[in-house]
Scaffold this motif. Structure first.
Motif, PDB file in Angstrom:
ATOM      1  N   GLY A  62     -62.155  -4.860 -15.066  1.00  0.00           N
ATOM      2  CA  GLY A  62     -61.898  -5.815 -14.505  1.00  0.00           C
ATOM      3  C   GLY A  62     -61.188  -7.163 -14.830  1.00  0.00           C
ATOM      4  O   GLY A  62     -60.538  -8.141 -14.560  1.00  0.00           O
ATOM      5  N   LYS A  63     -60.466  -6.818 -16.467  1.00  0.00           N
ATOM      6  CA  LYS A  63     -60.294  -8.381 -17.193  1.00  0.00           C
ATOM      7  C   LYS A  63     -58.880  -8.114 -17.514  1.00  0.00           C
ATOM      8  O   LYS A  63     -58.404  -6.901 -18.200  1.00  0.00           O
ATOM      9  CB  LYS A  63     -60.458  -7.994 -18.322  1.00  0.00           C
ATOM     10  N   ASP A  64     -57.351  -8.962 -17.281  1.00  0.00           N
ATOM     11  CA  ASP A  64     -56.547  -9.048 -17.903  1.00  0.00           C
ATOM     12  C   ASP A  64     -56.393  -9.328 -19.269  1.00  0.00           C
ATOM     13  O   ASP A  64     -56.534 -10.452 -19.671  1.00  0.00           O
ATOM     14  CB  ASP A  64     -55.764  -9.945 -16.912  1.00  0.00           C
ATOM     15  N   ILE A  65     -55.875  -8.242 -19.900  1.00  0.00           N
ATOM     16  CA  ILE A  65     -55.549  -8.671 -21.382  1.00  0.00           C
ATOM     17  C   ILE A  65     -54.547  -8.034 -21.593  1.00  0.00           C
ATOM     18  O   ILE A  65     -53.889  -7.564 -21.700  1.00  0.00           O
ATOM     19  CB  ILE A  65     -56.652  -6.959 -21.635  1.00  0.00           C
ATOM     20  N   THR A  66     -53.918  -9.645 -22.705  1.00  0.00           N
ATOM     21  CA  THR A  66     -52.344  -9.241 -22.958  1.00  0.00           C
ATOM     22  C   THR A  66     -52.602  -8.274 -24.000  1.00  0.00           C
ATOM     23  O   THR A  66     -53.160  -9.139 -25.042  1.00  0.00           O
ATOM     24  CB  THR A  66     -51.932 -10.832 -23.573  1.00  0.00           C
ATOM     25  N   HIS A  67     -51.124  -7.353 -23.984  1.00  0.00           N
ATOM     26  CA  HIS A  67     -51.593  -6.882 -25.148  1.00  0.00           C
ATOM     27  C   HIS A  67     -50.348  -6.717 -26.252  1.00  0.00           C
ATOM     28  O   HIS A  67     -50.052  -6.998 -27.347  1.00  0.00           O
ATOM     29  CB  HIS A  67     -50.894  -5.462 -24.931  1.00  0.00           C
ATOM     30  N   PHE A  68     -48.348  -7.604 -25.686  1.00  0.00           N
ATOM     31  CA  PHE A  68     -48.273  -7.996 -26.463  1.00  0.00           C
ATOM     32  C   PHE A  68     -47.011  -9.271 -26.078  1.00  0.00           C
ATOM     33  O   PHE A  68     -47.283  -9.197 -24.894  1.00  0.00           O
ATOM     34  CB  PHE A  68     -46.894  -7.418 -27.308  1.00  0.00           C
ATOM     35  N   PHE A  69     -46.305  -9.887 -26.621  1.00  0.00           N
ATOM     36  CA  PHE A  69     -45.581 -10.792 -26.067  1.00  0.00           C
ATOM     37  C   PHE A  69     -44.231 -10.617 -26.594  1.00  0.00           C
ATOM     38  O   PHE A  69     -43.860  -9.914 -28.300  1.00  0.00           O
ATOM     39  CB  PHE A  69     -45.288 -12.347 -26.655  1.00  0.00           C
TER      40      PHE A  69
END
Length: 186
Positions: A62-69
């Motif tokens: 349920g959490k939004d996790i940033t992998h890369f920009f």
């Protein structure tokens, strides 16, 4: 930087090769907040960012996790989908108004096979990404939160000033509160 200008800064294409590649990539403009691909997608698109900022992310419990920009002069695509025919666990979201050049992977791959210098660029880009992901894996395994932030500050300061703090915190593997404490030191 425009696609052809970027390519020619790395390898030298003939005018004819430049025209072929330029015509193959469609130019599209997306507003901030656009979801290019959701997690679980089977996208066959290759994106080149001429202007703007994109993040890849996944959902975990349920959490939004940033992998890369991905910022200007970078390619991004769903490796899982194009190479393994699996759903991509990562979504792509536009964080700033963006101008993208887009091509289907099959057409991209055909250009790689037809134009030797473009294939050389493809190899250089792949090696760059291996290095980026190797650096990220190393930082998550062996560095403290503060060291990860310092590395990002030293190497990707433009991302720090452009991306929302919540996305930066999740990319670094820390809470926003921890990020605020670390930022206060710098």
């Amino acid at each position: 930087m425009e696609l052809i200008q970027y390519i020619n800064s790395k390898v030298k294409l003939s005018e004819e090769e430049s025209a072929i590649i330029d015509a193959a990539f469609k130019r599209e403009v997306y507003p901030k907040g656009t979801l290019l691909t959701p997690p679980g997608n089977n996208s066959q698109k290759v994106f080149f960012i001429e202007k703007g900022l994109i993040r890849t992310f996944y959902n975990k419990d349920g959490k939004d996790i940033t992998h890369f920009f991905f910022d200007e002069n970078r390619f991004t695509m769903s490796l899982e989908s194009v190479y393994f025919n699996h759903p991509d666990p990562y979504g792509r979201e536009v964080l700033e108004n963006a101008t993208l050049r887009i091509i289907l992977f099959r057409d991209f791959n055909a250009l790689l096979n037809e134009i030797a210098e473009f294939k050389n660029l493809g190899i250089m880009v792949a090696i760059e990404f291996l290095k980026l992901f190797s650096d990220k894996l190393y930082s998550l395994q062996f560095q403290t939160a503060e060291q990860r932030y310092k590395f990002m500050m030293d190497n990707y300061s433009n991302i720090l000033s452009r991306a929302p703090l919540g996305h930066i915190a999740s990319y670094l593997g820390i809470t926003q509160q921890t990020l605020s404490v670390i930022r206060a030191k710098y």
